[in-house]
Design an enzyme around this catalytic site. Structure first.
Site, PDB file in Angstrom:
ATOM      1  N   HIS A 154      -7.633  -1.833   5.781  1.00  0.00           N
ATOM      2  CA  HIS A 154      -6.619  -0.920   6.203  1.00  0.00           C
ATOM      3  C   HIS A 154      -7.395   0.329   5.893  1.00  0.00           C
ATOM      4  CE1 HIS A 154      -3.211   0.576   7.989  1.00  0.00           C
ATOM      5  NE2 HIS A 154      -2.604   0.963   6.740  1.00  0.00           N
ATOM      6  N   HIS A 171       6.001  -5.154  11.753  1.00  0.00           N
ATOM      7  CA  HIS A 171       5.373  -3.952  11.399  1.00  0.00           C
ATOM      8  C   HIS A 171       4.954  -3.603  13.181  1.00  0.00           C
ATOM      9  CE1 HIS A 171       2.415  -0.842  10.442  1.00  0.00           C
ATOM     10  NE2 HIS A 171       3.393  -0.692   9.383  1.00  0.00           N
ATOM     11  N   HIS A 200       1.090   4.162   2.034  1.00  0.00           N
ATOM     12  CA  HIS A 200       1.628   4.849   3.199  1.00  0.00           C
ATOM     13  C   HIS A 200       3.061   4.942   2.889  1.00  0.00           C
ATOM     14  CE1 HIS A 200      -2.346   4.303   5.815  1.00  0.00           C
ATOM     15  NE2 HIS A 200      -2.290   5.277   5.269  1.00  0.00           N
ATOM     16  N   ASP A 239      -0.718  -3.967   5.674  1.00  0.00           N
ATOM     17  CA  ASP A 239      -1.240  -3.485   7.129  1.00  0.00           C
ATOM     18  C   ASP A 239      -2.661  -3.710   6.872  1.00  0.00           C
ATOM     19  OD1 ASP A 239       1.453  -2.182   7.563  1.00  0.00           O
ATOM     20  OD2 ASP A 239       0.422  -0.330   7.724  1.00  0.00           O
ATOM     21  N   ASP A 265       5.586   4.769   5.080  1.00  0.00           N
ATOM     22  CA  ASP A 265       6.491   3.829   5.667  1.00  0.00           C
ATOM     23  C   ASP A 265       6.829   2.606   4.925  1.00  0.00           C
ATOM     24  OD1 ASP A 265       3.916   3.294   6.424  1.00  0.00           O
ATOM     25  OD2 ASP A 265       4.485   2.200   8.120  1.00  0.00           O
ATOM     26  N   HIS A 266       5.979   2.528   3.608  1.00  0.00           N
ATOM     27  CA  HIS A 266       6.191   1.464   2.799  1.00  0.00           C
ATOM     28  C   HIS A 266       6.697   1.595   1.413  1.00  0.00           C
ATOM     29  CE1 HIS A 266       3.758  -1.496   5.375  1.00  0.00           C
ATOM     30  NE2 HIS A 266       3.470  -0.281   5.720  1.00  0.00           N
ATOM     31  N   HIS A 315       0.665  -1.179  -0.009  1.00  0.00           N
ATOM     32  CA  HIS A 315      -0.144   0.010   0.028  1.00  0.00           C
ATOM     33  C   HIS A 315       0.966   1.353   0.118  1.00  0.00           C
ATOM     34  CE1 HIS A 315       0.797  -0.563   4.226  1.00  0.00           C
ATOM     35  NE2 HIS A 315       0.327   0.498   4.755  1.00  0.00           N
TER      36      HIS A 315
END
Length: 310
Positions: free
Chosen positions: A140, A269, A65, A211, A67-68, A63
């Site tokens: 999510h 995570h 976001h 997530d 942090d990914h 996805h």
């Protein structure tokens, strides 16, 4: 086949955990590396391992976001300076093309290798004669998927001792028999290669979830997986917070692994609120439900044998 957990933290980098990235090394299978997510500073984490950026063949994004994905522009750029000349394919949800293309254009980055970007939907996103990769949507705050990597069954081994008893000596005929073909011997007999092969080696199944809160698609993706990599952002006592922020707890990850009949569970995570000293407690929470729990740590390598034992 093995995992290298390059980043195991959630949201923001912490001293003990960088943000999410997982390398699946397929060096014996295809001489390549597949990367799952690419958080900030992933290329710095790679420098601490034996993973070679030029061998990265595919990158699967769960996805969008930060942090990914915030490590993608730097990694893609650096790969050109690290001997990467072969094509690289990035798979991810709608928007990944705009993110990568804009980052490279604005920074004036010119890659020395072909880059393909595929915006995926649910279903089979990749298949060849070795692997099938399937994506399904999870639960999510934004569109997030999990990936199920299925290795196709390998042909059985040639029963060499049995062939020698039949008077068939090593040579070119062995290759034909290994391929399941029939050959004619000097004495006039014809033998079928299929009769001299052991049972096929069952392919391995790896599930890597983005997530998510608890959902049915996670169970489908994790069904009978040899290894399930599942987010466990929060501890068991933070169920309400996990639900509110569209994440899972250690207990919920364990329950998913148990219901799916997975063989091993890897918790990753992990929220930056938890220290390394908390890691054992988090693992124990999960292990109380699912015994074969592994607590992820940055740079941990997990070897995946041909025959995974329960």
């Amino acid at each position: 086949m093995d995992f290298v957990l390059l980043g195991t933290g959630a949201g923001v980098p912490a001293k003990a955990r960088n943000v999410t990235a997982i390398a699946l090394q397929l060096l014996e299978e295809r001489g390549k590396v597949w990367l799952f997510d690419c958080g900030e500073a992933t290329q710095h984490q790679i420098l601490k391992t034996a993973v070679k950026p030029r061998k990265i063949e595919k990158i699967f994004i769960t996805h969008l976001h930060g942090d990914h994905i915030f490590g993608l522009p730097g990694l893609l750029s650096s790969r050109s300076f690290q001997g990467g000349v072969e094509k690289l394919t990035v798979y991810g949800p709608k928007g990944i093309d705009a993110f990568i293309t804009t980052s490279l254009q604005v920074s004036g980055t010119h890659l020395k290798y072909p880059l393909e970007i595929i915006e995926i939907e649910e279903g089979v996103v990749f298949e060849d004669n070795q692997f099938t990769v399937t994506a399904l949507q999870l639960d999510h705050g934004i569109y997030s998927v999990g990936y199920r990597i299925v290795e196709k069954d390998r042909p059985g081994s040639l029963l060499v001792d049995q062939l020698r008893k039949e008077g068939v000596q090593p040579g070119p005929s062995y290759k034909a028999l290994k391929n399941g073909e029939s050959i004619r011997l000097d004495d006039g007999r014809t033998i079928d290669g299929k009769d001299y092969l052991s049972a096929p080696q069952k392919g391995r199944i790896i599930t890597i979830l983005g997530d998510t809160r608890v959902c049915n698609n996670a169970l489908i993706l994790a069904d009978s997986a040899d290894y399930l990599i599942h987010e466990a952002t929060f501890s068991a006592e933070e169920t309400e917070m996990a639900t509110a922020y569209f994440h899972s707890t250690t207990i919920q990850a364990a329950e998913t692994a148990k219901k799916a009949r997975a063989k091993h569970l890897v918790l990753t995570h992990i929220s930056s609120r938890y220290t390394l000293e908390d890691a054992e407690r988090l693992k124990e929470e999960s292990s109380s439900i699912f015994a074969n729990t592994i607590m992820a740590e940055d740079l941990l390598m997990i070897k995946i044998p041909l025959y995974v034992q329960e």
